[in-house]
Enzyme design. Structure first.
Site, short mmCIF file in Angstrom:
data_model
loop_
_atom_site.label_atom_id
_atom_site.label_comp_id
_atom_site.label_asym_id
_atom_site.label_seq_id
_atom_site.Cartn_x
_atom_site.Cartn_y
_atom_site.Cartn_z
N CYS A 103 50.21 105.92 8.29
CA CYS A 103 50.30 107.37 8.84
C CYS A 103 51.73 107.70 9.37
CB CYS A 103 49.30 107.70 9.86
SG CYS A 103 47.60 107.49 9.51
N ARG B 133 54.29 108.47 4.02
CA ARG B 133 53.41 107.61 4.63
C ARG B 133 51.97 107.90 4.64
NH1 ARG B 133 55.36 102.58 6.49
NH2 ARG B 133 57.50 102.85 5.88
N TRP C 153 46.94 109.79 7.05
CA TRP C 153 46.01 109.26 5.83
C TRP C 153 44.70 108.56 6.40
CZ3 TRP C 153 44.21 104.31 4.19
CH2 TRP C 153 44.08 104.24 2.85
N ASN D 251 48.69 105.59 14.87
CA ASN D 251 48.65 105.04 13.49
C ASN D 251 47.81 103.34 13.77
OD1 ASN D 251 50.22 106.72 12.46
ND2 ASN D 251 52.06 105.45 12.08
N GLY D 252 47.07 103.21 12.87
CA GLY D 252 46.18 102.14 13.01
C GLY D 252 44.68 102.05 12.98
N GLU E 247 51.22 95.79 -14.27
CA GLU E 247 52.23 96.78 -13.36
C GLU E 247 52.15 98.15 -14.06
OE1 GLU E 247 53.07 96.96 -10.37
OE2 GLU E 247 54.82 98.37 -10.44
N LYS F 29 51.00 101.52 -12.64
CA LYS F 29 51.81 102.71 -12.19
C LYS F 29 51.37 103.69 -12.88
CE LYS F 29 54.17 101.87 -9.98
NZ LYS F 29 54.13 100.66 -9.32
N GLU G 127 47.93 104.73 -10.62
CA GLU G 127 48.40 105.51 -9.42
C GLU G 127 48.80 106.87 -9.45
OE1 GLU G 127 50.52 102.16 -6.71
OE2 GLU G 127 51.57 102.51 -8.24
N HIS H 123 38.25 89.69 -26.26
CA HIS H 123 37.09 89.31 -25.45
C HIS H 123 36.50 90.44 -24.46
CE1 HIS H 123 37.75 85.00 -26.48
NE2 HIS H 123 39.11 85.26 -26.21
N LYS I 225 51.92 104.65 1.25
CA LYS I 225 53.08 103.83 0.81
C LYS I 225 53.07 102.44 1.63
CE LYS I 225 57.33 102.81 -0.81
NZ LYS I 225 57.11 102.29 -2.12
C1 G6P Z 1 50.54 99.92 -1.36
C2 G6P Z 1 51.47 100.92 -2.00
C3 G6P Z 1 52.14 99.84 -3.37
C4 G6P Z 1 52.61 98.40 -2.66
C5 G6P Z 1 51.60 97.95 -1.99
C6 G6P Z 1 52.10 96.46 -1.30
O1 G6P Z 1 49.44 99.86 -1.98
O2 G6P Z 1 51.00 101.93 -2.65
O3 G6P Z 1 53.04 100.43 -3.83
O4 G6P Z 1 52.89 97.81 -3.82
O5 G6P Z 1 51.08 98.71 -0.99
O6 G6P Z 1 52.97 97.03 -0.16
P1 G6P Z 1 54.11 96.07 0.10
O7 G6P Z 1 55.23 97.13 1.12
O8 G6P Z 1 53.41 95.13 1.06
O9 G6P Z 1 54.97 95.72 -0.82
#
Ligand code: G6P
Length: 608
Positions: free
Chosen positions: A2, A27, A74, A100-101, A481, A485, A488, A504, A603
């Site tokens: 958040c 965030r 969030w 936050n938290g 990855e 992407k 997401e 498999h 994020k």
């Molecule tokens: C969240 C983000 C990802 C990121 C992951 C780890 O899930 O949406 O994009 O890779 O956290 O975040 P960090 O800041 O530890 O790389």
């Protein structure tokens, strides 16, 4: 996760807080709220939805206040509704809290406060903080907040205002970042420097269990247990340009296009051609210590975990040191075996991810030297590790990580080179890798020139609902990855697989509606990947291949080819992921998705 911003000074607070919230929206973005102190008392507004919804609520109201706090959420406890949005208030409506938290013992605290007659209006854990502060409040907001926090288990970054103290914000941190920004006749609190960078680059990072009392002219910091602390002011080097879109429609696209520059930053000053190695002084390890490493654990979450997987291939291939890659969320609850020669690297863009922090602490508890690969300077992980390497990618605002990923891989290649040259790698091979590293930023530029071609491919496929991503060796993690992407930001279901594993299981899914993106570079497994492509084509599957420039033959075997320049095998993931980032981006845009703020994601994930 958040976002928090608070302001006390001489300007009107509301526009300033809204602007700060917009910079924090990446965030968390499911609800938002604001509280200010006007002559008539504490006024607040909050609602589910984006900051623009909150702005609309405020539109026709006139505020003069020069103090306030604001939050973008969030959801963790309680759905994203108007009532659950922050701020939360005490019974009398005099005290407002944003948080936050997660307060872990909120149930027992709520029962206690219920018994004392407090009335709750939301399902959140945060609301208990407002009531707990009210319970202890006797005219001193700082003391009441300290007393309340001493009862709390869990994590928090909070900002509190009270009607009786119209020039004061109380802020505190435990496990969830909080900075104080200092200006002239005005001060700020924020969960992220991006929120306040337009006003000041002089900040104090609160440490865990620290509480600050902030007024327009000054601030004091002490612990929850009232031990005074001398705050250290630091200057942030990030610029405003870096946190703005700079003409791009989305932060994600801007960040994809920044990669030539961010990769140059990751390399700058770190290569020693003469000795065919890299120079990474931040590791804080002596030559002998580096030489004694006989096992490496790489731990991370999300995209950073994919970088760790690439790191495993790089380090084992170049330096012949066994590497294990662990999800931070798993590592923290396992019984990891740490021997004398084991080094742990934690990788995190934000440096704040809760699971990665916990993995770092667990590894330290077991006696390991823990090093960090972080982007955000001064972040919790960067500060708690014994040393490390900053990736220097600048602020990454798009929720889907792009430039941080390529820079993490670049830094891992430098670490591999360093360790390899102390062991078996020859000077000549070291120099060959350095030559290749220097070429990477330019080669990324070259790939980015294919943007409109990749966009055309995306336009042909964006309506598909399932995708398979395949790669082998160094490029297997890139397949993971690429799939991440896509899911997401476009909400298309996508799976990444090692190409040969396809038979498999996933091969059962292949038909004309399930396209496959295959990384099929001219490397030692090229022929085998071509066989996998043939298997897909035999089942009428469509294939989009990422191939090595000059590989004309592949064009007849697939539906579309995106070429990338030749480099040493170890560095290929840094190039091969670029088309996959663009492909995901364009498909998401075509589907009308908000690529910078995909649903349900955040994020930086500062809860477990
Ligand atoms: C969240 C983000 C990802 C990121 C992951 C780890 O899930 O949406 O994009 O890779 O956290 O975040 P960090 O800041 O530890 O790389």
């Amino acid at each position: 996760m958040c976002g928090i911003i608070g302001y006390v000074g001489k300007e009107k607070a509301v526009p300033l807080l809204i602007e700060g919230l917009k910079r924090l929206e990446y965030r968390g973005y499911d609800s938002a709220g604001i509280a200010v102190l006007e002559d008539q008392g504490l006024i607040y507004e909050k609602c589910a939805g984006k900051i623009s919804a909150l702005e609309a609520l405020l539109d026709d109201k006139k505020f003069d206040s020069t103090i306030g706090i604001a939050h973008t959420r969030w959801a963790t406890h309680g759905e994203p509704t108007d009532l659950n949005a922050h701020p939360h208030l005490d019974c009398k409506g005099n005290i407002a809290v944003i948080h936050n938290g997660i307060i872990e013992n909120y149930r027992s605290l709520r029962e206690l406060l219920d018994r004392k007659g407090h009335k709750f209006t939301s399902d959140t854990d945060t609301e208990i903080l407002a009531h707990l502060i009210e319970e202890y409040y006797d005219g001193d907001l700082m003391e009441a907040t300290q007393a309340a926090l001493s009862q709390v288990e869990g994590t928090y970054g909070i900002a509190v205002i009270c009607k009786d103290n119209p020039r004061q914000i109380v802020a505190a941190r435990h496990g969830s970042p909080l900075v104080i920004g200092t200006g002239k006749g005005e001060n700020f609190v924020a969960s992220d420097v991006a929120a306040i960078l337009r006003h000041t680059n002089r900040v104090v990072y609160l440490e865990d269990r620290e509480v600050a009392l902030v007024d327009p002219e000054s601030f004091v910091v002490s612990t929850v247990d009232k031990t005074e602390v001398t705050p250290q002011i630091q200057e942030i080097s990030w610029t405003l340009d870096q946190i703005e879109k700079g003409g791009f429609p989305h932060f994600m696209l801007k960040e994809i296009f920044e990669q030539p520059a961010t990769l140059r930053n990751a390399i700058r000053g770190r290569l020693n051609y003469e000795e065919g190695t890299s120079r990474l002084n931040g590791l804080n390890l002596q030559y002998e210590e580096l030489h004694l490493i006989d096992r490496i654990i790489l731990s991370a979450c999300g995209t950073a975990w994919h970088a760790a997987l690439v790191g495993e291939y790089m380090i084992e291939d170049a330096a012949l040191i066994p590497v294990e890659v662990e999800y931070a969320s798993e590592f923290r609850y396992r019984s990891p075996i740490i021997n004398e020669g084991t080094i742990v690297f934690v990788i995190s863009q934000s440096g704040e991810t809760t699971d990665t922090q916990a993995a770092l602490r667990e590894a330290k508890r077991k006696g390991a030297t823990v090093l960090g690969i972080c982007n955000v300077v001064g972040s919790t992980i960067a500060r708690e590790t014994d040393g490390g390497v900053y990736i220097h990618a600048g602020p990454e605002i798009g929720v889907a990580s792009t430039k941080a990923f390529t820079s993490q891989m670049m830094v891992l290649s430098l670490i591999s080179l360093l360790l390899a040259r102390m062991r078996t790698m020859s000077l000549e091979r070291g120099r060959e890798i350095i030559d290749a590293i220097y070429k990477i930023p330019e080669q990324v530029e070259q790939i980015l020139k294919n943007d409109s071609y990749i966009k055309d491919i995306a336009e042909k496929y964006y309506q598909k609902n399932n995708f398979l991503y395949l790669g082998r060796g160094f490029n297997f993690p890139v397949a993971l990855e690429g799939a991440l992407k896509l899911k997401e930001i476009s909400y298309i279901h996508a799976e990444g697989y090692p190409a040969a594993e396809m038979k498999h299981g996933p091969i059962a899914l292949i038909d004309e509606n399930m396209p496959a993106v295959v990384i099929a570079l001219k490397d030692k497994v090229h022929d085998k990947v071509l066989s996998n492509i043939a298997e897909i084509k035999a089942r009428k599957g469509k294939v989009i291949a990422v191939a090595t420039e000059g590989d004309e033959e592949i064009a007849d075997k697939v539906d579309h080819v995106i070429y990338i320049p030749q480099t040493v095998e170890l560095l290929t993931p840094i190039l091969s992921v670029i088309p996959l980032q663009l492909l995901a981006y364009h498909m998401a845009v075509k589907r009308g998705c908000n690529v910078d703020q995909p649903r349900n994601l955040a994020k930086s994930v500062t809860v477990e």
